[in-house]
Enzyme design. Structure first.
Site, short mmCIF file in Angstrom:
data_model
loop_
_atom_site.label_atom_id
_atom_site.label_comp_id
_atom_site.label_asym_id
_atom_site.label_seq_id
_atom_site.Cartn_x
_atom_site.Cartn_y
_atom_site.Cartn_z
N CYS A 241 6.86 9.91 -34.80
CA CYS A 241 6.01 10.90 -34.12
C CYS A 241 4.59 10.82 -34.67
O CYS A 241 4.37 10.59 -35.87
CB CYS A 241 6.56 12.29 -34.37
SG CYS A 241 8.15 12.58 -33.61
N CYS B 285 3.41 12.71 -37.89
CA CYS B 285 4.08 12.35 -39.14
C CYS B 285 3.98 10.85 -39.45
O CYS B 285 4.77 10.32 -40.23
CB CYS B 285 5.55 12.77 -39.08
SG CYS B 285 5.74 14.52 -38.72
N CYS C 137 14.77 11.20 -40.76
CA CYS C 137 14.55 12.31 -39.85
C CYS C 137 15.77 13.19 -39.69
O CYS C 137 15.70 14.21 -39.04
CB CYS C 137 14.13 11.78 -38.49
SG CYS C 137 15.37 10.74 -37.75
S1 SF4 Z 1 8.74 16.56 -38.15
FE1 SF4 Z 1 10.13 15.07 -37.19
S2 SF4 Z 1 10.34 15.68 -35.04
FE2 SF4 Z 1 8.62 16.84 -35.91
S3 SF4 Z 1 6.85 15.68 -35.33
FE3 SF4 Z 1 7.44 14.96 -37.37
S4 SF4 Z 1 8.88 13.24 -37.09
FE4 SF4 Z 1 8.63 14.31 -35.11
#
Ligand code: SF4
Length: 425
Positions: A213, A216, A239
């Site tokens: 994502c 992150c 994750c």
């Molecule tokens: S915390 Fe996990 S689901 Fe949320 S934006 Fe970051 S990688 Fe994606």
């Protein structure tokens, strides 16, 4: 990409695999190349019962190219968290077209969960575990249940934690994870990509070596662990969908340790964690804060942005938190013993007097005979560890209560029936 309508299907028995034993399987395939591992998994280990979760990240083209060679109609699932780079979404289409993949599906988070737990879209900043939970783990779960196994693109070289990743793993829910690329090095990935002229993720050349994502993921410096750019600065490496991997082969989980939260007609993963003595307002995210602790630190709790829960035990007065009820996503009411009925009155106060619209969950000694009464009083979630009660819920055989000697709410009459039991679909 539309979500497929797949009929629920029980995982096939892995008799052949069990007979061989995961260890033997790993021994057999230790020296085998990635394509052979995948071929054998598809044709012999779990024929017709394997799917792939792909991030469509920097390395994804290699695994998907192998899939295209073995069976381009294998189901491929992409976790569309709503937080991807636009370049990743474009890359999904590029790879589908280039490789001829005809069974790619996007999995989206439940919009109600996002609205409830991440209304501002910034949960990744304050609580990335919970963000991954609602955007990845939860949406993936009903899909994984349909298959006996999964193919992943994980590799040993990616992190220290993955350093002993085998080709085959047994997950905690008794499924198989197949990791054909486990032994691939960074150089192998690059060589493979070049040899087969595979399209590169548009961000790879800009220094993104592992791409998830957007919020992150950051650029990786020369010589850094390729996944160092994921959740940079946080003590988070995975994750949540790969937590089964513990460096060895996971033990199958017993039924008793599976999900205990019953909600909307099914046992589901519980987003809430246990409140412990070490917990503080800063770490209270998705925890049921005991009512006296909340009252003693009210300002600090209200100052946080976290989704909060509240724990009420017999003797606590829900009236004391009336003004703050809207702050709690879930209120857990403890039944320390089967015979203690005070929790019913608390639930009725919440539902009827205060019109509390969040989750009211029963915890503690929750047994099947109580459940119809709990539902009447406003409970909409149950934490159930008692195995016969779990089975009764799963099999939808709870006692109906036909006579209401003490009617609750506005719609119940003293004598009458009401179909308040939900069917398990
Ligand atoms: S915390 Fe996990 S689901 Fe949320 S934006 Fe970051 S990688 Fe994606």
């Amino acid at each position: 990409m539309a979500m497929p309508k797949l009929a629920p299907q029980a995982p096939v028995a892995h008799d052949k695999l069990r007979a061989l034993g995961i260890l033997a399987l790993n021994g057999m395939f230790d020296e085998m190349d990635a394509l052979s591992v995948l071929r054998y998994a598809v044709s012999d280990v779990l024929p017709g019962d394997l799917a792939i979760v792909s991030s469509f990240g920097a390395d994804s083209s290699v695994l998907l190219h192998l899939v295209a060679q073995v069976d381009p109609s294998m189901p491929v699932y992409f976790l569309e968290t709503g937080k991807h780079f636009p370049e990743t979404l474009a890359y999904v289409e590029t790879l589908k077209k280039t490789l001829g993949l005809i069974n790619v599906h996007a999995i989206h988070p439940n919009p109600d969960d996002v609205k409830r737990f991440d209304p501002n879209g910034d949960l990744w900043e304050t609580d990335p575990d919970s963000c991954c939970h609602i955007r990845k783990t939860e949406p993936l779960e009903p899909i994984t249940e349909q298959y006996g196994g999964w193919v992943t693109g994980r590799k040993r070289y990616q992190t220290k934690e993955r350093g002993v990743l085998p080709h085959f793993e047994l997950t905690s829910d008794d499924r198989i994870k197949v990791n054909p690329l486990a032994y691939f090095s960074d150089a192998d990935v690059i060589e493979y990509r070049q040899k087969h002229n595979l399209p590169e993720h548009p961000l790879y050349a800009k220094g993104y070596k592992s791409i998830g994502c957007a919020p992150c993921t950051s650029v990786v410096a020369e010589g850094e662990d390729p996944r160092a750019g994921r959740w940079r600065g946080l003590n988070k490496k995975e994750c949540g969908i790969h937590f089964d991997f513990n460096g060895a082969i996971a033990s199958p989980m017993t039924a008793a340790t599976r999900h205990t939260l019953w909600k909307d007609g099914a046992f589901i993963a519980d987003p809430f964690h246990e409140w412990t003595e070490e917990s503080t307002p800063a770490t209270a995210s998705y925890k049921h804060v005991p009512l006296p602790v909340f009252l003693a630190n009210r300002d600090a709790f209200l100052a946080t942005q976290h989704p909060l829960g509240l724990l009420i035990v017999p003797g606590d007065r829900v009236e004391d938190v009336e003004a703050d009820l809207g702050r709690f996503a879930s209120i857990a009411i403890n039944f320390p013993a089967f015979s203690d009925g005070r929790g019913y009155s608390t639930a009725r106060l919440l539902a009827e007097r205060y019109k509390y619209a969040g989750e009211i969950r029963a915890v503690g000694d929750v047994l099947q005979d109580q459940i119809p009464h709990m539902r009447r009083c406003g409970f909409n979630a149950l934490v159930v560890t008692h195995e016969p009660t779990r089975q009764a819920l799963i099999e939808n055989r709870l006692p109906e209560v036909a006579l209401f000697y003490q009617p609750v709410g506005l719609t119940e009459v003293p004598v009458g029936t009401r179909p308040f039991l939900r069917r398990v679909s």
